[in-house]
Write an enzyme that holds these catalytic residues in place. Sequence first.
Site, mmCIF file in Angstrom:
data_model
loop_
_atom_site.group_PDB
_atom_site.id
_atom_site.type_symbol
_atom_site.label_atom_id
_atom_site.label_comp_id
_atom_site.label_asym_id
_atom_site.label_seq_id
_atom_site.Cartn_x
_atom_site.Cartn_y
_atom_site.Cartn_z
ATOM 1 N N CYS A 1 -50.183 21.698 -47.577
ATOM 2 C CA CYS A 1 -49.400 22.563 -48.195
ATOM 3 C C CYS A 1 -49.849 23.799 -48.325
ATOM 4 O O CYS A 1 -50.711 24.389 -47.653
ATOM 5 C CB CYS A 1 -48.770 21.723 -49.664
ATOM 6 S SG CYS A 1 -49.985 21.840 -51.019
ATOM 7 N N ARG B 1 -48.653 19.539 -53.972
ATOM 8 C CA ARG B 1 -48.033 18.571 -53.042
ATOM 9 C C ARG B 1 -48.846 17.663 -52.189
ATOM 10 O O ARG B 1 -48.824 16.362 -52.026
ATOM 11 C CB ARG B 1 -47.084 19.186 -52.343
ATOM 12 C CG ARG B 1 -45.785 19.724 -52.889
ATOM 13 C CD ARG B 1 -45.020 20.928 -52.384
ATOM 14 N NE ARG B 1 -45.521 21.981 -52.003
ATOM 15 C CZ ARG B 1 -45.331 22.924 -51.399
ATOM 16 N NH1 ARG B 1 -43.957 22.825 -50.798
ATOM 17 N NH2 ARG B 1 -46.029 24.094 -51.175
ATOM 18 N N ASP C 1 -41.540 23.154 -53.697
ATOM 19 C CA ASP C 1 -43.012 23.428 -54.421
ATOM 20 C C ASP C 1 -42.636 23.176 -55.870
ATOM 21 O O ASP C 1 -41.768 23.984 -56.532
ATOM 22 C CB ASP C 1 -43.095 24.942 -54.176
ATOM 23 C CG ASP C 1 -44.427 25.389 -54.584
ATOM 24 O OD1 ASP C 1 -45.088 24.588 -55.381
ATOM 25 O OD2 ASP C 1 -44.935 26.342 -54.407
HETATM 26 P P1 4NP Z 1 -48.679 23.499 -53.715
HETATM 27 O O1 4NP Z 1 -48.250 24.085 -54.803
HETATM 28 O O2 4NP Z 1 -48.632 24.348 -52.388
HETATM 29 O O3 4NP Z 1 -47.935 22.203 -53.506
HETATM 30 O O4 4NP Z 1 -50.398 23.146 -53.698
HETATM 31 C C1 4NP Z 1 -48.644 25.525 -55.071
HETATM 32 C C2 4NP Z 1 -49.769 25.810 -55.863
HETATM 33 C C3 4NP Z 1 -50.098 26.997 -56.087
HETATM 34 C C4 4NP Z 1 -49.487 28.132 -55.626
HETATM 35 C C5 4NP Z 1 -48.406 28.007 -55.068
HETATM 36 C C6 4NP Z 1 -47.967 26.487 -54.588
HETATM 37 N N1 4NP Z 1 -49.722 29.448 -56.092
HETATM 38 O O5 4NP Z 1 -49.130 30.334 -55.669
HETATM 39 O O6 4NP Z 1 -50.945 29.481 -56.800
#
Ligand code: 4NP
Length: 150
Positions: free
Chosen positions: A7, A13, A123
């Site tokens: 991800c 995720r 997300d």
């Molecule tokens: P992930 O979610 O891609 O599912 O781990 C996110 C975690 C952090 C961020 C964006 C999406 N961020 O912008 O810090």
Amino acid sequence: MKILMVCLGNICRSPLAEGIMKHKAAEHGLDWHIDSAGTGSWHSGQLPDRRSIAIARQKGVDITYQRARQFHTGDFEQFDMIFVMDTQNLSDVLRLAATPAHREKVALILDQTSPGQRLSVPDPYYDDNGFEEVFNMLDEACHHFIQRHI
Ligand code: 4NP
């Protein structure tokens, strides 16, 4: 079978996807290697998001052993399958692929449940209530993949 879940941050995720697939593989006695990574590096070294840890724990899956890391091109050689969570992850990972064989390893994880529809796992970072839905989508996708490979 070696599977990498990818991800953006590797804290919400893909840690769930890793934990769920590992849990199901173990239940079926499959000796699979499963890992996860993020296309971004901001959270490298961190634990999964506490909300991912909480929903996983509630469903009987422990993900607290995980630490975030960034995806790197060596992963194309290390893994047989690279499951991405959304269409942005898909283009980011495919941009790093050097060969057709590498590209062929990459797929949207929701293609397991909705083939050809190009669906993304939302997300949940800015949505406290989104984690259970994400867990359930990933649980179903992993279930379908395992059923096809046992
Ligand atoms: P992930 O979610 O891609 O599912 O781990 C996110 C975690 C952090 C961020 C964006 C999406 N961020 O912008 O810090």
